[in-house]
Design a protein around this motif. Structure first.
Motif, PDB file in Angstrom:
ATOM      1  N   SER A  20      -5.676   8.938  47.852  1.00  0.00           N
ATOM      2  CA  SER A  20      -4.878   7.784  48.224  1.00  0.00           C
ATOM      3  C   SER A  20      -4.631   6.935  46.991  1.00  0.00           C
ATOM      4  N   CYS A  21      -3.555   6.184  47.016  1.00  0.00           N
ATOM      5  CA  CYS A  21      -3.201   5.329  45.892  1.00  0.00           C
ATOM      6  C   CYS A  21      -2.586   4.050  46.442  1.00  0.00           C
ATOM      7  N   ALA A  22      -3.281   2.967  46.234  1.00  0.00           N
ATOM      8  CA  ALA A  22      -2.827   1.671  46.724  1.00  0.00           C
ATOM      9  C   ALA A  22      -2.182   0.896  45.584  1.00  0.00           C
ATOM     10  N   CYS A  23      -1.034   0.350  45.868  1.00  0.00           N
ATOM     11  CA  CYS A  23      -0.266  -0.384  44.873  1.00  0.00           C
ATOM     12  C   CYS A  23      -0.358  -1.878  45.197  1.00  0.00           C
ATOM     13  N   SER A  24      -0.740  -2.671  44.212  1.00  0.00           N
ATOM     14  CA  SER A  24      -0.860  -4.108  44.443  1.00  0.00           C
ATOM     15  C   SER A  24      -0.152  -4.872  43.330  1.00  0.00           C
ATOM     16  N   GLY A  25       0.129  -6.127  43.610  1.00  0.00           N
ATOM     17  CA  GLY A  25       0.812  -6.939  42.619  1.00  0.00           C
ATOM     18  C   GLY A  25       2.232  -7.231  43.030  1.00  0.00           C
ATOM     19  N   SER A  26       2.990  -7.732  42.116  1.00  0.00           N
ATOM     20  CA  SER A  26       4.367  -8.144  42.413  1.00  0.00           C
ATOM     21  C   SER A  26       5.308  -6.952  42.282  1.00  0.00           C
ATOM     22  N   ILE A  27       5.354  -6.187  43.344  1.00  0.00           N
ATOM     23  CA  ILE A  27       6.229  -5.020  43.341  1.00  0.00           C
ATOM     24  C   ILE A  27       7.308  -5.221  44.391  1.00  0.00           C
ATOM     25  N   PHE A  28       8.523  -5.032  43.970  1.00  0.00           N
ATOM     26  CA  PHE A  28       9.639  -5.159  44.893  1.00  0.00           C
ATOM     27  C   PHE A  28      10.448  -3.879  44.886  1.00  0.00           C
ATOM     28  N   SER A  29      10.950  -3.552  46.029  1.00  0.00           N
ATOM     29  CA  SER A  29      11.875  -2.417  46.142  1.00  0.00           C
ATOM     30  C   SER A  29      11.298  -1.126  45.579  1.00  0.00           C
ATOM     31  N   ILE A  30      10.174  -0.692  46.140  1.00  0.00           N
ATOM     32  CA  ILE A  30       9.643   0.611  45.746  1.00  0.00           C
ATOM     33  C   ILE A  30      10.597   1.682  46.248  1.00  0.00           C
ATOM     34  N   ARG A  31      11.047   2.506  45.338  1.00  0.00           N
ATOM     35  CA  ARG A  31      11.987   3.561  45.715  1.00  0.00           C
ATOM     36  C   ARG A  31      11.291   4.894  45.934  1.00  0.00           C
ATOM     37  N   VAL A  32      10.411   5.215  45.012  1.00  0.00           N
ATOM     38  CA  VAL A  32       9.747   6.517  45.088  1.00  0.00           C
ATOM     39  C   VAL A  32       8.257   6.342  44.801  1.00  0.00           C
ATOM     40  N   MET A  33       7.447   7.032  45.576  1.00  0.00           N
ATOM     41  CA  MET A  33       6.016   7.128  45.300  1.00  0.00           C
ATOM     42  C   MET A  33       5.709   8.602  45.088  1.00  0.00           C
ATOM     43  N   ALA A  34       4.881   8.894  44.121  1.00  0.00           N
ATOM     44  CA  ALA A  34       4.698  10.298  43.762  1.00  0.00           C
ATOM     45  C   ALA A  34       3.290  10.569  43.253  1.00  0.00           C
ATOM     46  N   TRP A  35       2.958  11.837  43.253  1.00  0.00           N
ATOM     47  CA  TRP A  35       1.732  12.335  42.653  1.00  0.00           C
ATOM     48  C   TRP A  35       2.099  13.348  41.573  1.00  0.00           C
ATOM     49  N   HIS A  36       1.463  13.195  40.444  1.00  0.00           N
ATOM     50  CA  HIS A  36       1.572  14.157  39.358  1.00  0.00           C
ATOM     51  C   HIS A  36       0.174  14.670  39.056  1.00  0.00           C
ATOM     52  N   ARG A  37       0.090  15.738  38.265  1.00  0.00           N
ATOM     53  CA  ARG A  37      -1.219  16.212  37.838  1.00  0.00           C
ATOM     54  C   ARG A  37      -1.120  16.828  36.442  1.00  0.00           C
ATOM     55  N   GLN A  38      -2.250  16.804  35.778  1.00  0.00           N
ATOM     56  CA  GLN A  38      -2.332  17.414  34.462  1.00  0.00           C
ATOM     57  C   GLN A  38      -3.608  18.227  34.394  1.00  0.00           C
ATOM     58  N   GLY A  39      -3.437  19.539  34.379  1.00  0.00           N
ATOM     59  CA  GLY A  39      -4.570  20.432  34.300  1.00  0.00           C
ATOM     60  C   GLY A  39      -5.014  20.632  32.860  1.00  0.00           C
ATOM     61  N   PRO A  40      -6.171  21.245  32.659  1.00  0.00           N
ATOM     62  CA  PRO A  40      -6.693  21.484  31.311  1.00  0.00           C
ATOM     63  C   PRO A  40      -5.712  22.276  30.459  1.00  0.00           C
ATOM     64  N   GLY A  41      -5.305  21.725  29.343  1.00  0.00           N
ATOM     65  CA  GLY A  41      -4.403  22.405  28.441  1.00  0.00           C
ATOM     66  C   GLY A  41      -2.971  22.517  28.939  1.00  0.00           C
ATOM     67  N   LYS A  42      -2.647  21.757  29.957  1.00  0.00           N
ATOM     68  CA  LYS A  42      -1.302  21.846  30.535  1.00  0.00           C
ATOM     69  C   LYS A  42      -0.582  20.510  30.427  1.00  0.00           C
ATOM     70  N   GLN A  43       0.722  20.568  30.589  1.00  0.00           N
ATOM     71  CA  GLN A  43       1.507  19.347  30.625  1.00  0.00           C
ATOM     72  C   GLN A  43       1.434  18.724  32.014  1.00  0.00           C
ATOM     73  N   ARG A  44       1.663  17.438  32.063  1.00  0.00           N
ATOM     74  CA  ARG A  44       1.699  16.757  33.346  1.00  0.00           C
ATOM     75  C   ARG A  44       2.891  17.267  34.140  1.00  0.00           C
ATOM     76  N   GLU A  45       2.651  17.512  35.426  1.00  0.00           N
ATOM     77  CA  GLU A  45       3.720  18.025  36.275  1.00  0.00           C
ATOM     78  C   GLU A  45       3.777  17.236  37.579  1.00  0.00           C
ATOM     79  N   LEU A  46       4.955  17.201  38.145  1.00  0.00           N
ATOM     80  CA  LEU A  46       5.143  16.556  39.441  1.00  0.00           C
ATOM     81  C   LEU A  46       4.564  17.453  40.528  1.00  0.00           C
ATOM     82  N   VAL A  47       3.760  16.864  41.391  1.00  0.00           N
ATOM     83  CA  VAL A  47       3.175  17.598  42.513  1.00  0.00           C
ATOM     84  C   VAL A  47       3.989  17.350  43.780  1.00  0.00           C
TER      85      VAL A  47
END
Length: 114
Positions: A20-47
């Protein structure tokens, strides 16, 4: 603006974990929420990503095993991961895209043992 991710850990192959990922603070108009990951020796990728309208996209490698969802009232995004594989081992990052900015969480480690 802060994104606080939680739920990572160690699990055996075939098991499940929920993030889970909770977003706090002054955020307006969230358009997209996403998860990415970066495995050992790999580039970050969109999950997975989910728009404010509910449009969902998954990486081919997780489709059918992972489920992304969001609670707009709580500004929280979730990632349910089932049938985990050793290759899913990575640091998982949540992100939020608003009308003018991109915010990242600190990352949570998921380790899948064979």
């Amino acid at each position: 603006v802060q994104l606080q991710a939680s739920g990572g850990g160690l699990v055996q192959a075939g098991g499940s974990l929920g993030l889970s990922c909770a977003c706090s603070g002054s955020i307006f108009s969230i358009r997209v929420m996403a998860w990415h990951r970066q495995g050992p020796g790999k580039q970050r990728e969109l999950v997975a990503s989910i728009t404010s309208g509910g449009t969902i996209t998954y990486a081919r490698s997780v489709e059918g095993r992972f489920t992304i969802s969001r609670d707009n009232a709580k500004n929280t995004v979730y990632l349910q991961m089932n049938s985990l594989k050793p290759e899913d081992t990575a640091v998982y990052y949540c992100s939020v895209i608003t009308s003018g900015n991109v915010y990242w969480g600190q990352g949570t480690l998921v380790t899948v043992s064979s």
